[in-house]
Design an enzyme around this catalytic site. Structure first.
Site, short mmCIF file in Angstrom:
data_model
loop_
_atom_site.label_atom_id
_atom_site.label_comp_id
_atom_site.label_asym_id
_atom_site.label_seq_id
_atom_site.Cartn_x
_atom_site.Cartn_y
_atom_site.Cartn_z
N ASP A 191 -33.50 -69.30 75.09
CA ASP A 191 -34.22 -69.22 73.93
C ASP A 191 -35.53 -68.98 74.17
OD1 ASP A 191 -34.84 -69.86 71.42
OD2 ASP A 191 -34.51 -71.92 71.33
N HIS A 243 -36.48 -77.46 79.67
CA HIS A 243 -36.50 -76.70 78.34
C HIS A 243 -38.04 -76.01 78.31
CE1 HIS A 243 -32.91 -78.75 77.19
NE2 HIS A 243 -32.49 -77.64 76.73
N ASP A 298 -25.96 -76.50 69.36
CA ASP A 298 -26.80 -76.71 70.48
C ASP A 298 -27.38 -78.03 70.30
OD1 ASP A 298 -27.94 -76.33 73.07
OD2 ASP A 298 -29.64 -75.28 72.02
N ASN A 353 -28.05 -71.12 79.08
CA ASN A 353 -28.66 -71.29 77.92
C ASN A 353 -30.04 -70.30 77.81
OD1 ASN A 353 -26.63 -72.89 76.91
ND2 ASN A 353 -27.58 -74.42 76.46
P1 13P Z 1 -35.19 -72.28 77.40
O1 13P Z 1 -36.01 -73.20 76.80
O2 13P Z 1 -35.30 -72.53 78.87
O3 13P Z 1 -34.81 -71.21 76.76
O4 13P Z 1 -33.59 -73.32 77.29
C1 13P Z 1 -32.94 -72.99 75.88
C2 13P Z 1 -31.76 -74.15 75.91
O5 13P Z 1 -31.56 -74.88 76.77
C3 13P Z 1 -31.11 -74.43 74.60
O6 13P Z 1 -30.39 -75.47 74.66
O1 G3H Z 2 -33.02 -76.74 73.69
C1 G3H Z 2 -33.21 -76.39 72.46
C2 G3H Z 2 -33.40 -74.96 72.24
O2 G3H Z 2 -34.40 -74.38 72.65
C3 G3H Z 2 -33.62 -75.04 70.54
O3 G3H Z 2 -34.87 -75.25 70.22
O4 G3H Z 2 -34.77 -77.26 68.64
O5 G3H Z 2 -36.65 -75.83 68.58
O6 G3H Z 2 -34.36 -75.21 67.85
P1 G3H Z 2 -35.02 -76.00 68.87
ZN ZN Z 3 -30.66 -77.05 75.99
#
Ligand code: 13P
Ligand code: G3H
Ligand code: ZN
Length: 311
Positions: free
Chosen positions: A255, A179, A81, A253
């Site tokens: 997270d 995000h 990612d 996506n």
């Molecule tokens: P969220 O923060 O909305 O869950 O998005 C996650 C994401 O795009 C990871 O690449």
């Molecule tokens: O877009 C980012 C994802 O939510 C991952 O988050 O970089 O803190 O692991 P992170």
């Molecule tokens: Zn992302």
């Protein structure tokens, strides 16, 4: 069943449903997600950020995901990612990932094209698929915060040119998602006209939505009820995500929603059982919370339950 690329998954999904790409950092998160996918008979992408690689180490995450494949027999795609440069993409390709994202969205158009092309050449020579990004989402990723003023929506004509020139396999677009837990100050809005235009100019080409958590108030409230101080705003409404899944968005996506589900259960447990100190007592319920959130997404948002029939 070995790890798979995203190619066949996207081909099957296009225009009908989307595949969830869930961020993973540790064993409980991986187990919760794959148990959900198994029960839902759903295709699945597990994705690892640079931060996750740093936290858990590449080798541990790779082996855990390989164990999940062996344990469940599911065709899982292991994806990097937000790869920020050629080197991290190459390391993940060499290190067993089946898909990588090169995120050149912060660069000017021509630099993004050149960087993406270079990653595509290496990835395709190693049978790995590549997601690229054009346009900039607002919000927080790792330590990088993109202000709303610096966010730019994807220009449809540029998207078509970008895909044609780079040979990437999917494209993350900016149409209003962002995000993190703080997405929309006012009414949530996604630019569906822009999405339809992009899909029209690159017919059949898989599009990706980042920042697609819905920030469900139930979980934020529970975190804050048990001592949390999470600043949040409305997330992406689930009906908008369902609609996007019918318009060429093949990968969504998620997270933040998993983080909130997990944290709310842990906060509740530790607050109600202050005598507890065996991590399994709260990580077990946290794993269940991940599982039920992912099942909910697969059934009610992504529409990808029972879609493994092509195997
Ligand atoms: P969220 O923060 O909305 O869950 O998005 C996650 C994401 O795009 C990871 O690449
Ligand atoms: O877009 C980012 C994802 O939510 C991952 O988050 O970089 O803190 O692991 P992170
Ligand atoms: Zn992302």
């Amino acid at each position: 069943m070995p790890l798979v690329t995203s190619r066949e998954m996207f081909k099957q999904a296009y225009g009908k449903y989307a595949i969830g790409a869930f961020n993973v950092n540790n064993m409980e998160v991986i187990q919760g997600i794959v148990e959900a996918a198994k029960e839902e008979h759903s295709p699945l992408i597990l994705q690892v950020s640079a931060g996750a690689r740093k936290y858990a180490k590449h080798i541990y995450l790779l082996k855990l995901v390989q164990a999940a494949v062996e344990d469940t027999g599911l065709p899982i795609c292991l994806h990097l990612d937000h790869g920020e440069d050629y080197e991290i993409c190459k390391t993940c390709i060499d290190g067993g990932f089946t898909s990588v994202m090169i995120d050149g969205s912060k660069h000017p158009f021509e630099e993004n094209v050149a960087l993406t092309k270079k990653v595509v050449e290496y990835a395709h020579a190693h049978a790995v698929t590549v997601e690229a990004e054009l346009g900039r989402l607002a919000g927080v990723e790792d330590a990088v915060k993109v202000n709303t003023a610096d966010a730019t929506y994807t220009i449809p004509e540029q998207a078509a040119e970008f895909v044609q020139r780079t040979g990437c396999d999917s494209l993350a677009i900016a149409i209003g998602t962002s995000h993190g837990a703080y997405k929309f100050k006012g009414e949530p809005q996604l630019d569906f006209v822009r999405l339809e235009k992009i899909a029209h100019l690159i017919p059949g080409f898989p599009l990706v939505l980042h920042g697609a958590s819905s920030v469900l108030s139930e979980f934020v409230d529970k975190c804050n009820q048990y001592g949390g101080k999470i600043e949040s705003a409305r997330g992406v409404p689930e009906d908008m995500l369902r609609k996007a899944g019918t318009l060429g968005v093949c990968k969504i996506n998620i997270d933040t929603d998993l983080r909130l589900a997990m944290t709310s259960v842990i906060r509740e447990y530790l607050s109600l059982s202050p005598e507890a100190f065996d991590p399994r007592q709260f990580l077990g319920p946290a794993r269940e919370a991940i599982k039920s959130m992912v099942k909910h997404k697969m059934k009610n948002v992504l529409n990808c339950s029972n879609q493994l029939t092509y195997l």
